[in-house]
Every structure is written in structure tokens, then in C-alpha cells.
Design an enzyme around this catalytic site. Structure first.
Site, PDB file in Angstrom:
ATOM      1  N   GLU A 254     -59.965 -64.326-146.777  1.00 46.48           N
ATOM      2  CA  GLU A 254     -59.481 -64.433-145.381  1.00 46.48           C
ATOM      3  C   GLU A 254     -59.324 -63.001-144.893  1.00 46.48           C
ATOM      4  OE1 GLU A 254     -58.989 -67.163-143.707  1.00 46.48           O
ATOM      5  OE2 GLU A 254     -58.502 -68.773-145.102  1.00 46.48           O
ATOM      6  N   CYS A 288     -54.202 -60.576-137.995  1.00 50.10           N
ATOM      7  CA  CYS A 288     -55.657 -60.736-138.019  1.00 50.10           C
ATOM      8  C   CYS A 288     -56.135 -61.487-136.790  1.00 50.10           C
ATOM      9  CB  CYS A 288     -56.073 -61.473-139.286  1.00 50.10           C
ATOM     10  SG  CYS A 288     -55.274 -63.070-139.459  1.00 50.10           S
TER      11      CYS A 288
HETATM   12  P1  NAD Z   1     -55.570 -54.535-147.417  1.00 48.54           P
HETATM   13  O1  NAD Z   1     -56.928 -55.080-147.535  1.00 48.54           O
HETATM   14  O2  NAD Z   1     -55.395 -53.066-147.414  1.00 48.54           O
HETATM   15  O3  NAD Z   1     -54.660 -55.085-148.620  1.00 48.54           O
HETATM   16  C1  NAD Z   1     -54.512 -56.475-148.866  1.00 48.54           C
HETATM   17  C2  NAD Z   1     -54.047 -56.674-150.293  1.00 48.54           C
HETATM   18  O4  NAD Z   1     -55.071 -56.225-151.192  1.00 48.54           O
HETATM   19  C3  NAD Z   1     -52.794 -55.882-150.668  1.00 48.54           C
HETATM   20  O5  NAD Z   1     -52.006 -56.668-151.526  1.00 48.54           O
HETATM   21  C4  NAD Z   1     -53.365 -54.676-151.399  1.00 48.54           C
HETATM   22  O6  NAD Z   1     -52.431 -54.095-152.306  1.00 48.54           O
HETATM   23  C5  NAD Z   1     -54.534 -55.309-152.134  1.00 48.54           C
HETATM   24  N1  NAD Z   1     -55.619 -54.401-152.515  1.00 48.54           N
HETATM   25  C6  NAD Z   1     -56.001 -53.249-151.902  1.00 48.54           C
HETATM   26  N2  NAD Z   1     -57.083 -52.745-152.513  1.00 48.54           N
HETATM   27  C7  NAD Z   1     -57.410 -53.584-153.527  1.00 48.54           C
HETATM   28  C8  NAD Z   1     -58.458 -53.626-154.502  1.00 48.54           C
HETATM   29  N3  NAD Z   1     -59.386 -52.663-154.559  1.00 48.54           N
HETATM   30  N4  NAD Z   1     -58.492 -54.659-155.377  1.00 48.54           N
HETATM   31  C9  NAD Z   1     -57.568 -55.653-155.317  1.00 48.54           C
HETATM   32  N5  NAD Z   1     -56.555 -55.669-154.415  1.00 48.54           N
HETATM   33  C10 NAD Z   1     -56.475 -54.657-153.520  1.00 48.54           C
HETATM   34  O7  NAD Z   1     -54.927 -55.187-146.100  1.00 48.54           O
HETATM   35  P2  NAD Z   1     -53.480 -54.963-145.463  1.00 48.54           P
HETATM   36  O8  NAD Z   1     -53.453 -53.624-144.794  1.00 48.54           O
HETATM   37  O9  NAD Z   1     -52.413 -55.294-146.429  1.00 48.54           O
HETATM   38  O10 NAD Z   1     -53.464 -56.133-144.348  1.00 48.54           O
HETATM   39  C11 NAD Z   1     -54.095 -56.015-143.126  1.00 48.54           C
HETATM   40  C12 NAD Z   1     -55.466 -56.672-143.130  1.00 48.54           C
HETATM   41  O11 NAD Z   1     -55.353 -58.026-143.525  1.00 48.54           O
HETATM   42  C13 NAD Z   1     -56.094 -56.706-141.743  1.00 48.54           C
HETATM   43  O12 NAD Z   1     -57.456 -56.370-141.844  1.00 48.54           O
HETATM   44  C14 NAD Z   1     -55.924 -58.154-141.310  1.00 48.54           C
HETATM   45  O13 NAD Z   1     -56.860 -58.590-140.367  1.00 48.54           O
HETATM   46  C15 NAD Z   1     -56.064 -58.866-142.618  1.00 48.54           C
HETATM   47  N6  NAD Z   1     -55.448 -60.192-142.542  1.00 48.54           N
HETATM   48  C16 NAD Z   1     -56.256 -61.300-142.546  1.00 48.54           C
HETATM   49  C17 NAD Z   1     -55.674 -62.578-142.426  1.00 48.54           C
HETATM   50  C18 NAD Z   1     -56.529 -63.832-142.391  1.00 48.54           C
HETATM   51  O14 NAD Z   1     -55.996 -64.897-142.622  1.00 48.54           O
HETATM   52  N7  NAD Z   1     -57.809 -63.737-142.085  1.00 48.54           N
HETATM   53  C19 NAD Z   1     -54.284 -62.704-142.327  1.00 48.54           C
HETATM   54  C20 NAD Z   1     -53.510 -61.544-142.324  1.00 48.54           C
HETATM   55  C21 NAD Z   1     -54.099 -60.291-142.450  1.00 48.54           C
END
Ligand code: NAD
Length: 487
Positions: A254, A288
Site C-alpha cells: 500500500e 497517502c
Molecule cells: P517509508 O516508506 O519511509 O517507511 C515505511 C516503513 O518502512 C517504516 O516502518 C520504515 O521504518 C520501513 N522501512 C524503511 N526502509 C525500509 C527497508 N529498506 N526495508 C524494510 N522496511 C523499511 O514511509 P513513511 O515515511 O513512514 O510513510 C509515508 C509514506 O507512506 C507516504 O509515501 C505515504 O503515501 C505512504 N502511505 C501509504 C498508505 C496506503 O495505504 N497506501 C497509507 C499511509 C501512508
């Protein structure tokens, strides 16, 4: 009860207990407005993940054999525990995510719905008796759990985005290993563990492993984790999909969005400006499903821009925990500076700021921008800040073409005085979700939430889509009498 439980401090949650010290040390948890450290979470390391996976693998088979009524009772118990702890969760969500009370209340209500709906789901993973081409064969397609599910969640809606995976996955007989964002290890993880502990979930079925990249990667690569459910940015989602692809592991993503709010020339102006303001500024634009693009028909464009700017100027910004304000702080300085740089670049490309455009410490004033260039990052990329860029278009065809001119495909909205015109246009938009005459941020526990293109891969979250997501089919046959083969 507004404070962090002492048992959670400096802990990870595994095998039914809050454990400290965590192998990776600790993470300070900051109030996003004041910067005060109000809690200290444990930081998991690979060793914690491996122990948690072993405990989950030991516990999951017996859980899947419990009756659906027993599993449902635990989920209802967690919903009751959340009601008991609502004040504690409200305060913690406000401080940990930097949001207004209304957003905290929304998260608590939505997480409760996830638990209640999941309790009902426990009895709905039905199979089928299939016709068979073999005489005397009883042929069944049955639903079985996937096993161990790794959930990786972001910081923006930590409680509900965790719960929308945990609740249905547990209801359907799986175990869950949750890695919340290091920005929100409390309401994204440790506080959720307390709910399931209150509800009497057997040890090992739910584990919380706060951490960042290292812990996330270990969850993705661990051979006993059968599926990864990731909510977060498109960039990280792509990396996770690559790893999961190499390992041939089920993955559900997502991801981000760059969502369009289309305002047609027959829309009610005040209503449109109110919906536009909510779609772009709600929770500082850090969702998002925020509207990152306002696509407005020429006949209403100047009046809409002025009305949206007036609404932006009227919003108060400040500390949401201590003051009654409309918007709070940005999650961290990296996000704030990134958004400010995108705004500055758009201005260099000719954009005009007609409201906001300023920052003050962690606070970003709600901003309205006109004359946006279609090649500016502010238009092409997810902003994740309270910024509403407006582009003027001609007819409905052009509105659809501009809305579809993106690699993302999460959600769009169409505002119009003519509902059927709105439906016709909505059906031409390339996205997983579309709303006529409402804001882009919408979510319901029963609705199939998710995106296409760069916004998601896998199934949908919500309702019966969760059965597809968190179970797999097994074909089981029973043959009457000995089967006969040539040798
Ligand atoms: P992010 O991708 O930086 O991090 C998300 C999660 O992934 C965190 O727990 C982070 O620690 C982990 N992570 C980071 N790098 C990783 C890796 N290499 N391997 C495994 N895990 C890793 O996102 P964020 O800044 O926490 O959240 C914002 C983003 O999330 C925005 O792009 C937003 O659109 C998206 N989002 C999507 C939805 C949806 O339902 N589509 C909902 C909420 C947020």
C-alpha cells in the site's frame, strides 16, 4: 490515563511479554510539536526478530485450529480494551503523530471498526465443494491461513494502519510480526500489544519489533515469514517487492499517491473550497490520500483559488496537544525541508503562492499555489505537506487526461453539481478509489482500500478483500475406493 505504561518503556513485545533490554538499544519517542521526549521505546535488532519469528512459528498452528468463535472473542476483547484505553490512546496519538484530537479520535474509531469487522471475518473464510471430473471424488477448495505475516507500517496513521493488517490476519488464523515506524513505536506498536495482552491473545501470535531498515529487511528476508504487508512510500515498497520477488514471497504493498481533486464548473463554490481544504490540509497533508493536485475547470478557477486561499489563511497552526488549533507540526524536519524545497522549486518554475508558503519551526502554513508547471515536482510527486497546487483545465476530457497523467493511482475525487456527470468522469479515472462530491481522504473498514500503478501492488484492505489477502486456497480431495492407475 494519558501516559505511557511503564511496562512498555525501552521494550520490544515478543512471545507475549514486554521485553527489555531490546537487542538494538532504545529509540526516544518525541512529542512532535514540543520536541520533548515523552517515552523511550526498545529498538529491535536481528536477534529479536529471529526470536519473535520462532515464537510465532510455534504458536500459529494451534491458533489456526482454534474455533472461529474463540478467535473472534479475542478481537472483540481487544476492541473493548481500546475503549477502556481511549483517553490514553488519544493523548499518545496526538503527541506521537502531531495531530489534532479529531484525527486521534478517527484513528481510535477506525481501529475499533477493524477489530469488530475482523471478529465477524473469523467465521467467513468459507470454502467450496467443487464439481469433480473423477467419479466418486469429493473435491474441496478450502481457505487456510498463510502463516506468519510481517507487517511494516508508516508513522502517519500508526494505530489504524497497523490494525487493518493485525486484526484480519489474526482473525483468519495467522500470526503477525509488526514493525512500526521509528517515529511512532508506541501507538504504532507497543500500545497495540497492550490491547491484545488485555484481551488474552495467546503468547507468540503478535509481536512488536520497533526499528527501521535493518529490522524491516530481516522481516522481509526471514524464511519463516510467509507474507509481507507493507504500507509506506513507493520508493521503499519497490525495494521490498524486489527482495520479495527474489525470494518468491507473497507481498502486499500500500504505497504513496499523488491524488487529484477535480472541480467541475458546476460545483458549489463554498462546498468545493471546504472539501478542497480538507483534502489537502487535513493532518498537514501527510496522508497517502491527500489531494496533491487540484484540477479546476476554467469557469470556476479564479473564484475557487480565492475561496481555497481564504480557507487556508483562516486555519490556525500550532501545538495540538496544548492548544486548540486546526493543524499541528510536520512529522520531522526532513519532511518539512523536502516540502519547502519542492515549493521553492515550483516558484522558480513560475508558480505563484496565494496563501501560506511559510514555515516556523516544525510548523508549515497551509499553502495554495497557482500557475503550477506540469513538470514541477510539486505537481508530479507526492508532497506530504499542506500544499494545494491548482491547475486550470477546459472540458471534462482535459480534466480526465490531466488527472490520469501520473504514475500513481490511489484515489481521486470529482466535485460537481451534476451527479451523473460526476459518475461518468469518475469511471474514466485511473485509480483504485474515486469519490464523487466528497474529499479524497476516505476509508471504511468494509471498503476495498488500495491503489494501482505506483500506488500499490497486491490486493485490497477491507471487508472480504481481507480474506483474499490473508488466506490461501487449498485443494483437498477425498476419493472413494482405491484409485486405479496403469502402473
Ligand atoms: P517509508 O516508506 O519511509 O517507511 C515505511 C516503513 O518502512 C517504516 O516502518 C520504515 O521504518 C520501513 N522501512 C524503511 N526502509 C525500509 C527497508 N529498506 N526495508 C524494510 N522496511 C523499511 O514511509 P513513511 O515515511 O513512514 O510513510 C509515508 C509514506 O507512506 C507516504 O509515501 C505515504 O503515501 C505512504 N502511505 C501509504 C498508505 C496506503 O495505504 N497506501 C497509507 C499511509 C501512508
Amino acid at each position: 490515563m494519558g501516559a505511557v505504561d511503564q511496562a512498555w518503556q525501552e521494550s520490544v513485545y515478543s512471545d507475549g511479554h514486554f521485553h527489555r533490554p531490546a537487542a538494538g538499544g532504545t529509540i526516544p519517542v518525541r512529542d512532535k510539536a514540543s520536541g520533548e521526549i515523552f517515552a523511550v521505546s526498545g529498538l529491535a535488532a536481528e536477534a529479536d526478530v529471529d526470536l519473535a519469528v520462532a515464537a510465532a512459528a510455534a504458536a500459529q498452528p494451534a491458533w489456526s485450529e482454534r474455533t472461529y468463535a474463540e478467535r473472534a472473542a479475542v478481537l472483540r476483547g481487544a476492541a473493548a480494551a481500546l475503549a477502556d484505553r481511549a483517553k490514553q490512546f488519544r493523548d499518545l496519538i496526538i503527541r506521537e503523530t502531531g495531530c489534532i484530537g479529531g484525527k486521534a479520535d478517527y484513528e481510535i474509531g477506525a481501529a475499533t471498526s477493524e477489530l469488530v469487522e475482523a471478529a465477524g471475518l473469523a467465521s467467513r473464510a468459507t470454502g467450496e465443494v467443487l464439481p469433480s471430473s473423477h467419479p466418486g471424488r469429493f473435491s474441496l477448495s478450502e481457505r487456510v491461513p498463510i502463516g506468519l505475516i510481517g507487517a511494516i507500517t508508516p508513522w502517519n496513521f500508526p494505530l489504524v494502519l497497523g490494525m487493518r493488517v493485525i486484526a484480519p490476519a489474526l482473525a483468519l488464523g495467522n500470526a503477525v510480526l509488526l514493525k512500526p515506524s521509528p517515529e511512532t513505536p508506541v501507538t504504532g506498536g507497543l500500545a497495540i500489544a497492550a490491547l491484545f495482552e488485555d484481551a488474552g491473545l495467546p503468547a507468540g501470535l503478535f509481536q512488536v519489533l520497533p526499528g527501521d531498515v535493518e529490522v524491516g529487511q530481516r522481516l522481509v528476508t526471514h524464511p519463516d515469514v510467509a507474507m509481507v504487508h507493507f504500507t509506506g512510500s513507493t520508493k521503499v515498497g519497490r525495494q521490498i517487492a524486489q527482495t520479495a520477488g527474489r525470494l518468491l514471497k507473497k507481498v502486499s504493498l500500500e504505497l504513496g499517491g499523488n491524488n487529484a481533486l477535480i472541480v467541475l464548473d458546476d460545483a458549489d463554490l463554498d462546498q468545493a473550497a471546504m472539501i478542497g481544504a480538507w483534502s489537502s490540509f487535513h493532518y498537514q497533508g501527510q496522508t497517502c490520500i491527500t489531494a496533491g493536485r487540484h484540477i479546476v475547470q476554467r469557469g470556476i478557477a479564479d473564484a475557487y483559488a480565492a475561496a481555497l486561499a481564504a480557507r487556508a489563511d483562516a486555519i490556525s497552526v500550532g501545538n495540538t496537544f496544548t492548544d486548540d488549533v486546526g493543524l499541528g507540526p510536520m512529522i520531522n524536519s526532513i519532511q518539512l525541508e523536502r516540502a519547502a524545497a519542492m515549493l521553492a522549486e515550483a516558484v522558480r518554475d513560475g508558480a505563484r503562492i496565494i496563501a501560506g508558503g511559510t514555515t516556523d519551526g516544525p510548523f508549515f502554513r497551509p499553502t495554495v499555489v497557482t500557475n503550477i508547471s506540469p513538470s514541477s515536482l510539486l505537481w508530479t510527486e507526492e508532497i506530504f505537506a499542506p500544499v494545494a497546487p491548482i491547475m486550470v483545465v477546459g472540458d471534462d476530457d482535459e480534466a480526465a487526461a490531466v488527472a490520469n497523467d501520473t504514475e500513481y493511482g490511489l484515489v481521486n475525487s470529482v466535485l460537481t453539481g451534476d451527479t451523473y456527470r460526476g459518475i461518468r468522469l469518475a469511471r474514466r479515472l485511473r485509480a483504485g478509489m474515486v469519490h464523487v462530491n466528497d474529499a479524497t481522504p476516505q476509508d471504511e473498514a468494509l471498503a476495498p482500500f488500495g491503489g494501482i500503478g505506483q500506488s500499490g501492488l497486491g490486493g485490497r484492505s477491507g471487508g472480504d478483500a481481507n480474506i483474499e489477502e490473508f488466506t490461501q486456497r487449498r485443494w483437498l480431495t477425498v476419493t472413494e475406493g482405491p484409485a486405479h492407475y496403469p502402473y
